[in-house]
Design a protein around this motif. Structure first.
Motif, short mmCIF file in Angstrom:
data_model
loop_
_atom_site.label_atom_id
_atom_site.label_comp_id
_atom_site.label_asym_id
_atom_site.label_seq_id
_atom_site.Cartn_x
_atom_site.Cartn_y
_atom_site.Cartn_z
N TYR A 63 30.36 21.10 61.59
CA TYR A 63 29.55 21.92 60.68
C TYR A 63 28.19 21.27 60.41
O TYR A 63 27.31 21.92 59.85
N TYR A 64 28.03 20.01 60.77
CA TYR A 64 26.76 19.33 60.58
C TYR A 64 26.01 19.35 61.91
O TYR A 64 26.59 19.07 62.96
N PRO A 65 24.70 19.66 61.89
CA PRO A 65 23.97 19.83 63.16
C PRO A 65 24.01 18.58 64.05
O PRO A 65 24.05 17.46 63.55
N TYR B 154 33.46 7.87 56.80
CA TYR B 154 33.21 9.26 57.09
C TYR B 154 32.15 9.86 56.17
O TYR B 154 32.27 9.84 54.96
N PRO C 224 29.42 13.45 57.16
CA PRO C 224 29.38 14.39 58.28
C PRO C 224 28.44 14.00 59.41
O PRO C 224 28.61 14.48 60.52
N GLY D 267 30.23 18.81 53.50
CA GLY D 267 29.01 19.41 54.01
C GLY D 267 28.20 20.14 52.96
O GLY D 267 27.06 20.53 53.21
N TYR E 223 24.49 19.49 52.14
CA TYR E 223 23.58 19.79 53.24
C TYR E 223 23.34 21.28 53.39
O TYR E 223 22.36 21.70 54.00
N VAL F 88 20.00 21.90 55.66
CA VAL F 88 20.32 21.20 56.91
C VAL F 88 21.39 22.00 57.65
O VAL F 88 21.32 22.20 58.86
N ILE F 89 22.38 22.43 56.90
CA ILE F 89 23.38 23.34 57.43
C ILE F 89 22.96 24.74 57.00
O ILE F 89 22.87 25.02 55.81
#
Lengths: 552, 552
Positions: A363-365, A421, A423, B43, B46, B51-52
């Motif tokens: 889900y993170y680019p 961890y 993202p 996420g 973001y 970002v997302i």
């Protein structure tokens, strides 16, 4: 106390500087045959390619800087040509002056490395290895002098050969890469390397496996596959063998691998002669046997520990895992421990796991695909080896597995590693954790799998292949003979499946696992195709000669 | 067999899907209070920052997809408001319908997480936490609705708070960050966080430490430092406490940390009720005591293992290291194990090492600076904790150290780790190996060091401070009172040094080590300033209130 060190790079220089830090009064003399000491040999290919532009950045130290900081007597252009272990002297040839003189020692350290396996000379075509500053200067000059459509032949697709290929391509050279064996990068297994071979070809590299040079004459190279090339020059990256002439002439024991035999303090068969680096045998962590591992990290570490031993400290080497990594264009390939090929050849029982996770949370680019392979001892659940190919995060995962192996963490135990961890960096279940979960499922019998190269035999024996991906994925490419029933429909459509054993598969193995669990509980005899369609495609692209355990 | 799961994110959903894979016949009901299940809560910041951009990428599963793949009965908008452990039933409020009903269970899993520590409401200023999809939707709407010069107040500079700050800045919001304690990111020590605080300020963030909200009224926030702010909204990231109301009402044991007490199979004090995730106590790997670790990785893993236990398998949790990482603008900060502050508070003996290596070989372009801190048990040489701040490669090194801790590898043993080396990824002596070498030098007494916060006392007691950097480095900034003698000149100028104890230092500690070794062998009483000028500057920037072990 006078210590003479033969060889002024990695291992030799680590020994010299550490020894000085431990003993201000020691007399330390370093003889280096070449004009440079303590240079960054792992950076040399990138200087050829123009990635590293500052030549001085490669030359980490000079004899002058080493004298100032460490009071070392470093003599470049001096080749040690003989050792008298009884008199404890070495004969030294001053290459500039042409004189030979004798130097005494109390302790001697041989750090002379390895040399190219094959003779470098080919009539009519300039040929160089890629191991020294002089090599890259010569190759750089050849690149500069090359014709309008320059071309080069790289012999050997190992770590150095691949770095040479990338950097020559970067300089606009058309490169042919030939490899004696059926795949490049033989420390990894064939199906793991397939994407790398494809990427090389996509960059215009003419990759030819199972090919050698038959003949070189009048500027032409005749290959064993019948092709004739006229490269402007040849880079010989066909591998190295330990440099043992000096050791042999001194009567030192040479081990079964052809390297200088040393104990776990890097002491040779002569108590006052030590040896470190690429010329020396290491002990393999898995077999306990002698092996050759030509890695800078080990050379540096062993150089340092020899200094400790000479200074009267206890230092014992740990066995070598053979952790290694290479980046070729955008692809990173890394390994630790043994490959499946090695395990097959040694007749050692093993379990294989392939996964294809994302480098970080999808889900993170920017997440990149990654392919991993884990080799596991089915009896003890010990990790025997791992291979990872991808982009971002390959280095991290191979290091994590290497440390797990060192720490005696089992394959299933990878599931419990508490990795950092966020993202950008991984997933809540990191790819390494996922390998642990798969290992645990295999260990406990929650799932059974077969390998890509076992599929044909399973189908020939009457298994039905069930592709549990979506119809869209199936239509985009499928394994011949597969029946498509998406995993989400499986419960409703189980009656459609013929009697007899089943092989299920999905894209990467995860839905296949769920499908196998469902069908098992419907009483079916089912195995999951490990690594799914992606691993199968990589394996199938190789041709049967290159399959694991066949024809090699 | 019917399992009811309360909470449909991380731990709850890992339990549900694993249980289905293990037991096709199990009845599995999941109640989730919110409108979404299995979303990527890590996420969320973001998505606020843009970002997302794809909202659907955060929503990993829906009740429909979970029904199709795993035959789960997932009911969103359903809040479990009571548990009857004797009858083995839960009372469920259907939030949309307003009805309450009773659902029976054979096994119950509580995965209800944690809730904001402070009351969210502030009169006249919209205030939200950042834990759910609804939160980010609300914050997003506030950002969109904000005035020409939008501003926000973020309360709490922990992991979530920092991610909130970054993402609000990304949206053009002027952000004030207040932190109750004397530094942000309290899982790390103050001197490690100093560069991060500086970077936040360089991005225009108004960072105020040792500050709380005194009063909020009429749209104005009065801070304890006297400042008055008028933010458009407040993000409350002041921390969380376990959600234990349900557990408490069911008579389950609450542990000393305030989390639900569970055994190493995540079983609560009721044999048919399990609990996982942020609401549950973990066991600390170093102390063996109860602790709270609110990490997604542990929630997922424990969720999965609870399913194993319910399905009749043996599963035992391993203690928690508390590995964590955060990226804020270009800076990555990570930690594992205990901080120096924790060790001081617990009265536990420890040795401290600071280094400032490059992320990869400096001769290869793009290497980034990194600061590391290793905490070591001086008796056993065990690794007690580590902190790393930098850019590239921070995640890898913290993972390597975390795995080393899990595998029982000592601090000195880090020197022998065989990590993958190519110039893009590390150095022949990796930063982790270097930590091992320093640890080994301290362990064997080859060097002695003092910490940045011990320097003043040493100088007050009569030590002479010798800066062994170059004159150029010295001129660019030096510690008050230092004498400058470059390490390369030290042997010739040792007579210049006054009698009495010496403290040497360089930029990062390495030349200081060489200098200390030289001076020791000249018979001098000498210690090396650990981490050199760089660590000292970071520490000195904090002010005495923020020093380790003082005033906290």
């Amino acid at each position: 106390m006078k210590t003479v060190i033969v060889g002024g790079v990695a291992g030799g220089m680590s020994a010299a500087t550490r020894l000085r830090r431990l003993d201000e009064s020691a007399e330390i003399v370093v003889f280096e045959r070449g004009p440079y000491v303590s240079y960054a040999n792992c950076g040399l290919p990138y200087y050829v390619g123009g990635v590293i532009t500052d030549r001085s950045s490669l030359l980490l130290q000079t004899p002058q800087s080493l004298a100032a900081r460490f009071r070392l007597d470093v003599r470049t252009g001096h080749e040690v040509i003989g050792v008298d272990p009884v008199a404890r002297t070495v004969s030294v040839l001053d290459l500039a002056a042409g004189d030979t003189f004798v130097e005494s020692y109390d302790e001697l350290i041989l750090a002379v490395g390895a040399t190219a396996r094959e003779a470098a000379g080919h009539p009519g075509i300039p040929t160089h290895t890629l191991r020294t500053v002089e090599d890259v200067d010569a190759i750089g000059a050849l690149v500069d002098a090359a014709a309008d459509h320059p071309s080069a032949l790289v012999v050997g697709g190992g770590f150095i050969g691949l770095e040479a290929v990338e950097n020559l391509v970067r300089r606009g050279i058309h490169v042919t890469l030939i490899q004696r064996s059926a795949q490049i990068l033989t420390p990894l297994d064939a199906e793991m390397v397939a994407p790398l071979q494809a990427q090389l070809r996509s960059h215009g590299v003419d990759v030819r496996t199972s090919v050698t040079i038959d003949e070189v004459s009048a500027g032409a190279v005749l290959l064993s596959d019948g092709a004739t090339l006229r490269p402007d020059f040849i880079v010989d990256a066909s591998g190295v063998v330990p440099s043992v002439d000096l050791a042999r002439s001194a009567g030192l024991r040479i081990g079964p691998t052809g390297g200088i035999a040393v104990d776990d303090s890097n002491r040779t068969s002569d108590p006052h002669i030590f040896a470190v680096g690429d010329g020396v045998e290491k002990i393999d962590a898995l077999s306990g046997s002698e092996t050759l591992v030509t890695m800078a990290g080990l050379a540096n570490r062993h150089g340092r520990s020899v200094a400790d031993v000479i200074a009267g400290r206890q230092e014992h080497n740990t066995p070598a895992l053979g952790t290694a990594i290479v980046k070729v264009f955008d692809t990173v390939a890394a390994k630790v421990g043994w490959s499946e090929r090695q395990l097959v050849a040694a007749g050692r029982a093993h379990r294989v796991i392939h996964t294809h996770p994302a480098s970080h949370a999808t889900y993170y680019p920017g997440a990149q695909p990654m392919s991993t392979k884990l080799l596991v001892d089915p009896g003890s659940d010990a990790i025997l080896g791992a291979q990872i190919v991808g982009g971002e995060g390959v280095d991290k995962r191979i290091d994590v597995i290497a440390v797990a192996m060192t720490g005696g963490i089992t394959a299933s135990g990878l599931a419990r590693l508490e990795l950092a961890y966020a993202p950008q960096f991984g997933s809540a279940k990191d790819p390494v954790n996922q390998l642990g979960y798969v290992a645990d499922n295999l260990r406990t019998g929650a799932t059974r799998s077969i390998q890509w190269h076992e599929l044909d035999a399973a189908l020939a024996a009457g298994s039905t292949l069930v592709d549990v991906r979506t119809p869209g994925e199936f239509a985009a490419g499928a394994i011949p003979g597969a029946v498509n029933i998406p995993v989400d429909d499986l419960r409703d459509r189980v009656a459609e499946l013929p009697d007899g054993p089943l092989v299920v598969h999905c894209q990467v193995g995860q839905r296949g696992h769920t499908a196998a669990r469902i069908l098992t509980q419907y009483g079916r005899d089912v195995v999951n195709l490990d690594g799914g369609y992606r691993t199968w495609v990589a394996g199938a692209s190789l041709g049967s000669r290159e399959a694991v355990g066949t024809g090699r």
